[in-house]
Design a protein around this motif. Structure first.
Motif, PDB file in Angstrom:
ATOM      1  N   HIS A  79     -35.912 -13.682  -8.129  1.00  0.00           N
ATOM      2  CA  HIS A  79     -34.975 -12.421  -7.295  1.00  0.00           C
ATOM      3  C   HIS A  79     -35.564 -11.437  -7.623  1.00  0.00           C
ATOM      4  N   CYS A  80     -36.696 -11.085  -7.977  1.00  0.00           N
ATOM      5  CA  CYS A  80     -37.379  -9.881  -7.927  1.00  0.00           C
ATOM      6  C   CYS A  80     -38.290  -9.631  -6.976  1.00  0.00           C
ATOM      7  N   SER A  81     -38.311  -9.170  -5.980  1.00  0.00           N
ATOM      8  CA  SER A  81     -39.042  -9.165  -4.647  1.00  0.00           C
ATOM      9  C   SER A  81     -40.492  -8.066  -5.261  1.00  0.00           C
ATOM     10  N   SER A  82     -40.284  -7.112  -6.032  1.00  0.00           N
ATOM     11  CA  SER A  82     -41.616  -6.388  -6.145  1.00  0.00           C
ATOM     12  C   SER A  82     -42.444  -7.119  -7.190  1.00  0.00           C
ATOM     13  N   CYS A  83     -41.985  -7.980  -8.050  1.00  0.00           N
ATOM     14  CA  CYS A  83     -42.842  -8.760  -9.102  1.00  0.00           C
ATOM     15  C   CYS A  83     -43.221 -10.044  -8.448  1.00  0.00           C
ATOM     16  N   TYR A  84     -42.511 -10.468  -7.350  1.00  0.00           N
ATOM     17  CA  TYR A  84     -43.079 -11.596  -6.536  1.00  0.00           C
ATOM     18  C   TYR A  84     -44.164 -11.307  -5.756  1.00  0.00           C
ATOM     19  N   MET A  98     -37.034  -3.452  -9.085  1.00  0.00           N
ATOM     20  CA  MET A  98     -35.580  -3.931  -8.493  1.00  0.00           C
ATOM     21  C   MET A  98     -35.463  -5.218  -9.499  1.00  0.00           C
ATOM     22  N   THR A  99     -34.331  -5.200 -10.339  1.00  0.00           N
ATOM     23  CA  THR A  99     -33.910  -6.485 -10.917  1.00  0.00           C
ATOM     24  C   THR A  99     -32.134  -6.565 -10.763  1.00  0.00           C
ATOM     25  N   ARG A 100     -31.934  -7.893 -10.615  1.00  0.00           N
ATOM     26  CA  ARG A 100     -30.487  -8.071 -10.530  1.00  0.00           C
ATOM     27  C   ARG A 100     -29.949  -7.929 -11.989  1.00  0.00           C
ATOM     28  N   ASP A 158     -37.837 -17.510 -13.274  1.00  0.00           N
ATOM     29  CA  ASP A 158     -36.495 -16.885 -13.036  1.00  0.00           C
ATOM     30  C   ASP A 158     -36.680 -15.532 -12.355  1.00  0.00           C
ATOM     31  N   HIS A 159     -37.362 -14.667 -13.140  1.00  0.00           N
ATOM     32  CA  HIS A 159     -37.667 -13.303 -12.665  1.00  0.00           C
ATOM     33  C   HIS A 159     -37.991 -13.153 -11.309  1.00  0.00           C
ATOM     34  N   ILE A 160     -39.220 -13.741 -10.995  1.00  0.00           N
ATOM     35  CA  ILE A 160     -39.783 -13.421  -9.807  1.00  0.00           C
ATOM     36  C   ILE A 160     -38.958 -14.082  -8.592  1.00  0.00           C
ATOM     37  N   ASP A 199     -37.521  -7.894 -18.224  1.00  0.00           N
ATOM     38  CA  ASP A 199     -37.779  -6.774 -17.457  1.00  0.00           C
ATOM     39  C   ASP A 199     -39.038  -6.708 -16.534  1.00  0.00           C
ATOM     40  N   CYS A 200     -39.203  -5.946 -15.570  1.00  0.00           N
ATOM     41  CA  CYS A 200     -40.466  -6.129 -14.587  1.00  0.00           C
ATOM     42  C   CYS A 200     -41.383  -5.813 -15.327  1.00  0.00           C
ATOM     43  N   ARG A 201     -41.661  -4.793 -16.167  1.00  0.00           N
ATOM     44  CA  ARG A 201     -43.017  -4.699 -16.989  1.00  0.00           C
ATOM     45  C   ARG A 201     -43.466  -5.880 -17.600  1.00  0.00           C
TER      46      ARG A 201
HETATM   47 ZN   LIG Z   1     -39.443  -7.447 -11.551  1.00  0.00          ZN
END
Ligand SMILES: [Zn+2]
Length: 124
Positions: free
Chosen positions: A41-46, A1-3, A37-39, A11-13
């Motif tokens: 707003h990205c709950s799956s990576c967090y 999930m990415t804004r 910055d990514h984590i 990207d998440c990868r």
């Molecule tokens: Zn992500």
């Protein structure tokens, strides 16, 4: 999930591949900032980071043979992220200060040289 919409967004990868390096503190300042910055707003990576972080802390705790008190991993991770943000901020300030100092010194040097040349001409 990415804004979507931001240009320099990871990207998440890529973010997931940086998790281990974040834990080991081997990310460069720019990478670290992009990662944070990514984590944010990205709950799956967090979640990925959180899992990794907890596993890492639990392993550490076992190694250290602590007194059995349960650590609050959630706030430990938040602390760690805040610390990383401060680290980036400090690095940026140092770079800025270094750059300003270089410009300032160059300016002084030029003024000094002009002054010296002017003085030499005067005595000739
Ligand atoms: Zn992500």
């Amino acid at each position: 999930m990415t804004r979507k919409g931001q240009i320099n967004e990871l990207d998440c990868r890529t973010a997931e591949s940086m998790v281990a390096r974040y834990i080991n503190h081997t990310l460069k300042t720019d990478e670290l900032e992009e990662f944070l910055d990514h984590i944010e707003h990205c709950s799956s990576c967090y979640d990925e980071l959180e899992t990794y972080f907890i596993v890492n802390k639990v392993t550490q705790q076992l190694d250290e043979q602590e007194d059995g008190s349960t650590l609050d991993f959630q706030s430990l991770l938040e602390q760690d992220i805040r610390k990383s943000r401060r680290y980036i901020h400090n690095r940026r300030c140092m770079q800025l200060a270094g750059g300003t100092l270089t410009i300032l010194l160059s300016g002084i040097l030029i003024i000094f040289l002009v002054f010296v040349i002017f003085e030499i001409k005067r005595f000739w």
